[in-house]
Structure formats: C-alpha cells, structure tokens
Design a protein around this motif. Structure first.
Motif, PDB file in Angstrom:
ATOM      1  N   ALA A 145     -22.392   7.942 -20.553  1.00 34.57           N
ATOM      2  CA  ALA A 145     -22.592   7.349 -21.666  1.00 34.57           C
ATOM      3  C   ALA A 145     -24.016   6.865 -21.678  1.00 34.57           C
ATOM      4  N   PHE A 146     -24.907   7.472 -22.891  1.00 40.72           N
ATOM      5  CA  PHE A 146     -26.309   6.820 -22.866  1.00 40.72           C
ATOM      6  C   PHE A 146     -26.617   6.030 -24.148  1.00 40.72           C
ATOM      7  N   SER A 147     -26.893   5.085 -24.083  1.00 33.96           N
ATOM      8  CA  SER A 147     -27.503   4.303 -25.128  1.00 33.96           C
ATOM      9  C   SER A 147     -28.673   4.192 -25.526  1.00 33.96           C
ATOM     10  N   ASN A 148     -29.017   3.428 -26.927  1.00 28.41           N
ATOM     11  CA  ASN A 148     -30.456   3.176 -27.280  1.00 28.41           C
ATOM     12  C   ASN A 148     -30.959   2.047 -26.549  1.00 28.41           C
ATOM     13  N   CYS A 149     -30.567   1.687 -25.508  1.00 35.28           N
ATOM     14  CA  CYS A 149     -31.117   0.347 -24.690  1.00 35.28           C
ATOM     15  C   CYS A 149     -32.177   1.075 -23.936  1.00 35.28           C
ATOM     16  N   ALA A 150     -33.215   0.154 -23.564  1.00 32.40           N
ATOM     17  CA  ALA A 150     -34.221   0.593 -22.544  1.00 32.40           C
ATOM     18  C   ALA A 150     -33.634   0.743 -21.185  1.00 32.40           C
ATOM     19  N   GLN A 151     -34.497   1.458 -20.369  1.00 36.29           N
ATOM     20  CA  GLN A 151     -34.243   1.959 -19.204  1.00 36.29           C
ATOM     21  C   GLN A 151     -33.720   0.874 -18.254  1.00 36.29           C
ATOM     22  N   GLY A 152     -32.563   0.686 -17.645  1.00 35.29           N
ATOM     23  CA  GLY A 152     -32.326  -0.193 -16.744  1.00 35.29           C
ATOM     24  C   GLY A 152     -31.324  -1.368 -17.374  1.00 35.29           C
ATOM     25  N   LEU A 153     -31.147  -1.063 -18.663  1.00 40.32           N
ATOM     26  CA  LEU A 153     -30.248  -2.086 -19.410  1.00 40.32           C
ATOM     27  C   LEU A 153     -29.025  -1.220 -19.680  1.00 40.32           C
ATOM     28  N   VAL A 154     -28.033  -1.787 -20.165  1.00 41.93           N
ATOM     29  CA  VAL A 154     -26.777  -1.219 -20.737  1.00 41.93           C
ATOM     30  C   VAL A 154     -26.286  -2.089 -21.867  1.00 41.93           C
ATOM     31  N   CYS A 155     -25.347  -1.098 -22.535  1.00 48.00           N
ATOM     32  CA  CYS A 155     -25.033  -1.603 -23.924  1.00 48.00           C
ATOM     33  C   CYS A 155     -23.779  -2.174 -23.597  1.00 48.00           C
ATOM     34  N   SER A 156     -23.559  -3.568 -23.643  1.00 49.07           N
ATOM     35  CA  SER A 156     -22.109  -4.052 -23.520  1.00 49.07           C
ATOM     36  C   SER A 156     -21.760  -4.996 -24.748  1.00 49.07           C
ATOM     37  N   ALA A 157     -20.889  -4.629 -25.137  1.00 50.00           N
ATOM     38  CA  ALA A 157     -20.227  -5.279 -26.602  1.00 50.00           C
ATOM     39  C   ALA A 157     -21.356  -5.045 -27.493  1.00 50.00           C
ATOM     40  N   ASN A 158     -21.859  -3.922 -27.530  1.00 50.63           N
ATOM     41  CA  ASN A 158     -22.914  -3.645 -28.682  1.00 50.63           C
ATOM     42  C   ASN A 158     -24.103  -4.479 -28.555  1.00 50.63           C
ATOM     43  N   VAL A 159     -24.629  -4.959 -27.410  1.00 57.67           N
ATOM     44  CA  VAL A 159     -25.711  -5.735 -27.087  1.00 57.67           C
ATOM     45  C   VAL A 159     -26.218  -5.229 -25.869  1.00 57.67           C
ATOM     46  N   CYS A 160     -27.549  -5.035 -25.846  1.00 57.31           N
ATOM     47  CA  CYS A 160     -28.447  -4.656 -24.538  1.00 57.31           C
ATOM     48  C   CYS A 160     -28.308  -5.878 -23.705  1.00 57.31           C
ATOM     49  N   VAL A 161     -28.001  -5.474 -22.453  1.00 58.24           N
ATOM     50  CA  VAL A 161     -28.020  -6.658 -21.671  1.00 58.24           C
ATOM     51  C   VAL A 161     -28.508  -6.006 -20.146  1.00 58.24           C
ATOM     52  N   ASN A 162     -29.136  -6.941 -19.385  1.00 57.73           N
ATOM     53  CA  ASN A 162     -29.630  -6.629 -18.069  1.00 57.73           C
ATOM     54  C   ASN A 162     -28.244  -6.737 -16.904  1.00 57.73           C
ATOM     55  N   PRO A 163     -27.788  -5.854 -16.440  1.00 61.14           N
ATOM     56  CA  PRO A 163     -26.583  -6.076 -15.402  1.00 61.14           C
ATOM     57  C   PRO A 163     -26.923  -6.724 -14.201  1.00 61.14           C
ATOM     58  N   CYS A 164     -28.180  -7.008 -14.088  1.00 64.26           N
ATOM     59  CA  CYS A 164     -29.021  -7.881 -12.599  1.00 64.26           C
ATOM     60  C   CYS A 164     -29.289  -8.982 -13.113  1.00 64.26           C
ATOM     61  N   GLN A 165     -29.181  -9.308 -14.462  1.00 62.41           N
ATOM     62  CA  GLN A 165     -29.678 -10.792 -14.697  1.00 62.41           C
ATOM     63  C   GLN A 165     -28.439 -11.850 -14.326  1.00 62.41           C
ATOM     64  N   SER A 166     -28.915 -12.912 -13.596  1.00 61.87           N
ATOM     65  CA  SER A 166     -27.974 -13.749 -13.107  1.00 61.87           C
ATOM     66  C   SER A 166     -27.756 -14.874 -14.192  1.00 61.87           C
ATOM     67  N   SER A 167     -26.471 -15.027 -14.581  1.00 66.04           N
ATOM     68  CA  SER A 167     -25.963 -16.120 -15.326  1.00 66.04           C
ATOM     69  C   SER A 167     -25.929 -17.377 -14.895  1.00 66.04           C
ATOM     70  N   GLY A 168     -26.452 -17.782 -13.722  1.00 63.53           N
ATOM     71  CA  GLY A 168     -26.740 -18.989 -12.848  1.00 63.53           C
ATOM     72  C   GLY A 168     -25.927 -19.183 -11.518  1.00 63.53           C
ATOM     73  N   PRO A 169     -26.374 -19.905 -10.936  1.00 62.64           N
ATOM     74  CA  PRO A 169     -25.929 -20.050  -9.510  1.00 62.64           C
ATOM     75  C   PRO A 169     -24.279 -20.419  -9.383  1.00 62.64           C
ATOM     76  N   LEU A 170     -23.607 -19.687  -8.630  1.00 69.16           N
ATOM     77  CA  LEU A 170     -22.227 -19.929  -8.268  1.00 69.16           C
ATOM     78  C   LEU A 170     -21.976 -21.439  -7.866  1.00 69.16           C
ATOM     79  N   PRO A 171     -20.751 -22.262  -8.222  1.00 65.06           N
ATOM     80  CA  PRO A 171     -20.701 -23.538  -7.680  1.00 65.06           C
ATOM     81  C   PRO A 171     -20.483 -23.592  -6.189  1.00 65.06           C
ATOM     82  N   GLY A 172     -21.111 -24.770  -5.722  1.00 60.30           N
ATOM     83  CA  GLY A 172     -21.035 -25.105  -4.199  1.00 60.30           C
ATOM     84  C   GLY A 172     -19.951 -25.882  -3.772  1.00 60.30           C
ATOM     85  N   ILE A 173     -20.079 -26.318  -2.524  1.00 62.03           N
ATOM     86  CA  ILE A 173     -19.099 -27.374  -1.922  1.00 62.03           C
ATOM     87  C   ILE A 173     -19.138 -28.721  -2.852  1.00 62.03           C
ATOM     88  N   GLY A 174     -17.854 -29.118  -3.193  1.00 63.13           N
ATOM     89  CA  GLY A 174     -17.814 -30.381  -3.898  1.00 63.13           C
ATOM     90  C   GLY A 174     -17.663 -29.933  -5.647  1.00 63.13           C
TER      91      GLY A 174
END
Length: 412
Positions: A145-174
């Motif tokens: 599947a080839f989209s009109n997003c730039a190289q390295g981005l994927v078309c997810s839910a009709n929006v270009c997103v960076n699959p390697c972009q972090s959504s924030g650190p995972l929760p730690g102890i406590g």
C-alpha cells in the motif's frame, strides 16, 4: 488436480523482510530503476522461495511464481506512477538485499531495544506528518500500500504519521499503568500500578507459580522445576522447543522452515506418471515407455515461448540435462544443464534476450536448430537479428552450474 487459491502470497514475506529492507535503505545500494522494479522484485521473491528447502511451495514451479508476481507488481507500479507518486529505487534494492540474506533462515535477528526503523517505500508522496492522506496505489495480492505521505511516514486513519515518533515515556515504578504496560524493568500489578519486575526463574530453578522465563525454559509441573527448552532433534518438553524449532506431532523438536516458506499457498500437484493427468495410471500412450508423451529420443526445444512481446519466462535448469554448450563458453568449462526454449519472431528486427535476475552465471545462446551454429551467444545478455516468422531455439545454460533463471525477450 489441486488449485492454488488467490491470497496475499507475498504479504508475509514482505513484512518479514521489512527490517532488513528499512535498515538497508540508509546504506549504499545500487538503486533499482522504476521500469525494472516489477521484474526485479518478482525475480527476487521467487528466487527466495525456490532456493530454500520448503516442505511445500506456493507455486508449481518458479515460472508460475514469476509470471504471477510480475503481473501484480506491474499493476501496482503503473497505479503508483499514474497517481503522481515519487519513486525511490534505494528501497526495493535494500529489500532485495534483505531477501538474499534472510530468506532461508528460520528467523531474523530482533531489533535492539528501543530501536525503531522507519518504513522505506518504493513509491511515496510528499505530505508531511499531520496532513490528511489516502492510499494512492495498492495490491492486495502483494500486501503493498503506497500513500501520498512523504518517505518514512505511514497513512494511518487517513493522517500521515511517523511510526517511530514516541508518544511519551512509558510509566515507571510507582506510576499508574492504565494500559497495562510499564517501562523496562517494571511490570503492571493487579492494582494497575508499575512495580519492580521480579526476574523469572530459569533452567534448574523452581517454577514461580508454574511460570519460568519463557526465553530459555519451561515449567515441568510434575517436578515444579524449570527445564531448558530443547533444540532441534531433541524431545519436546511440555510440548515446547526453543526459538529455532517447533514441536512436531511425534513430540520431537524440528527445525523451523525458512522464512520464505511462510508464503505457502496450497500443495502443488504431486508427481504423477508423466501423462499430464492427475492420476497415477500407468503409461502415457506414446509407446516409448518413458511417460513423457514424446516419441522417444532427446528433443531440442522443449518449451514453446509466447511471441507477444515482451516475453517473460522462468524455470530451473537443474531439472534439465547437459547436452549442448554455447560457442562463447570456454572449452575448459565443466558444463551445466541447459533449458531449451522455442521462440518464433512476430516481426522482423533485432531482439534482446536477457537472463538478468537468474541466481547463477547464465549463458544464453540462439540457434536455428539444436546442432546448428550460434546466431548469438553471450553471458546474461545477447542480441539477435530475426525475420518475421523465423523460429529459433534459445538455450539458457550455465558456465559451471545451473539454477533458477528468468528470461526476457523484447525487440530493440
């Protein structure tokens, strides 16, 4: 006769080699031109499948594989071009390198912890992250599947997103873990809070509530002891084997099939009696007793090629015999089996004949008949002048060994 169902045959293999292809995208590789993309990819995948020792194959032979895949790649290639997408030849080049290096392995090395590899798409657009997008070209059969997003981005839910972009650190102890996920070294407990992860016991240690470290051991309930996971050739333990094997019906660990074998479709037609039907009756009716349907004796051109240009054909010379040698091959060559193909020129002109994509050093030569002189002969590529309606025999030979070949004929 068995039928081969239509389904995304290469989808599994494409995703399997995504790691190697994506990493390779950043390396120095010889780019593949857009007009060669279908042929090179079809040849690469078919070589991968038929070069591995698979218990079954998704196609009856390499040619069926090549013809099916090149058709699908041609369609999605044209669709992407007409949609105005940009082409990046380094991506398929890297994917082919990944196929060559990993195809016959049972598994691929995992990514290092915390490493994310962006996808490398042969066809892509120029929309940056956050822009609305859509799929501009796709192939269900190939799993592409080839989209009109730039190289390295994927078309997810009709929006270009960076699959390697972090959504924030995972929760730690406590910290709370509403998604039941915690950072490395922590685990989410029954109160949905991250607590320090307790190392699981390994081989020789007592099971922890019936659980052992799944990376290297399994709990033997009767002894409440963690046993090391057995390898290839050993008896299964609690129905399990290590990561390089699987437990067979005979309770023995067998080696995992090659990654390429995950492309299985349906069983190919089993060997019959040579008469062309799916039964195993005796005799072929030609009276020579060999079951091949011929009239006895060696034949020269065993396969008649279509004369609708361009011609694409493939096969395996190792199933043939060594009867001839091209004039351009040195006399010290030990010889190799050759495929003998019949071709009739549709019009007068100069024809190019190439075996690019074959997995051995191929020699191609053309003759008017089996024992005639060469009209043309060279390694991998040659040209020959033919008249309309002229029938010739094309030999696909090897310098020292045979293998899978892919032949293309076109008019210059």
């Amino acid at each position: 006769m068995f039928s081969l169902p239509r389904f995304p045959r290469t989808a599994v293999l494409a995703s399997t080699f995504a790691l190697a292809g994506s990493i390779g995208c950043k390396q120095e590789t010889a780019d593949i031109p857009a007009n060669e993309y279908p042929q090179r990819m079809a040849a690469g995948y078919c070589n991968a499948v038929f070069s591995c020792q698979c218990p079954e194959y998704p196609y009856a032979n390499a040619n069926e594989c090549f013809v099916d895949l090149i058709t699908a790649y041609d369609e999605v290639n044209d669709e992407a071009y007409l949609a105005g997408l940009s082409y990046d030849g380094s991506c398929p080049a890297a994917e082919l390198e990944g196929i060559d290096s990993l195809a016959c392995r049972a598994s691929q090395p995992p990514l290092p912890a915390g490493v994310c590899v962006a996808p490398c798409f042969p066809w892509h657009g120029n929309l940056t992250a956050g822009f609305p997008c859509d799929i501009a070209a796709s192939s269900a059969e190939l799993g592409l599947a080839f989209s009109n997003c730039a190289q390295g981005l994927v078309c997810s839910a009709n929006v270009c997103v960076n699959p390697c972009q972090s959504s924030g650190p995972l929760p730690g102890i406590g910290q709370p873990c509403p998604d039941n996920v915690c950072a490395t070294g922590a685990m989410c407990d029954e109160t949905m809070t991250c607590v320090a992860a307790v190392p699981l016991p390994g081989p020789g240690q007592a099971c922890a509530n019936g659980v052992c470290d799944p990376r290297n051991s399994v709990c033997v309930a009767a002894a409440n002891t963690c046993a090391a996971l057995p390898g290839v050739g050993q008896l299964c333990v609690e129905g399990q084997c290590n990561a390089d094997a699987y437990c067979s019906g005979d309770n023995v660990c067998l080696g995992l099939p090659a990654l390429a074998c995950s492309l299985l479709g349906a069983p190919v037609v089993p060997p019959g009696d040579g008469d062309g039907d799916p039964t195993t009756d005796t005799g072929d009716g030609d009276g020579d007793g060999d079951g091949d349907g011929d009239t006895g004796g060696a034949t020269c051109a065993t396969v008649e090629l279509p004369n609708t240009l361009p011609v694409s054909y493939g096969g395996d010379t190792t199933t043939e015999t060594d009867e001839y040698v091209g004039g351009c091959v040195g006399g010290d060559s030990p010889g190799a089996p050759e495929a003998k193909l019949s071709f009739t020129a549709p019009v007068s002109g100069t024809y190019s004949i190439t075996t690019e994509g074959s997995n051995f050093e191929a020699v191609v030569y053309v003759r008017s008949d089996c024992d005639g002189t060469d009209l043309a002969c060279d390694y991998d590529y040659t040209q020959v002048q033919l008249d309309a309606g002229q029938e010739v025999t094309i030999f696909v030979d090897g310098y020292e060994t045979g293998g899978l070949y892919f032949l293309q004929i076109d008019q210059l």
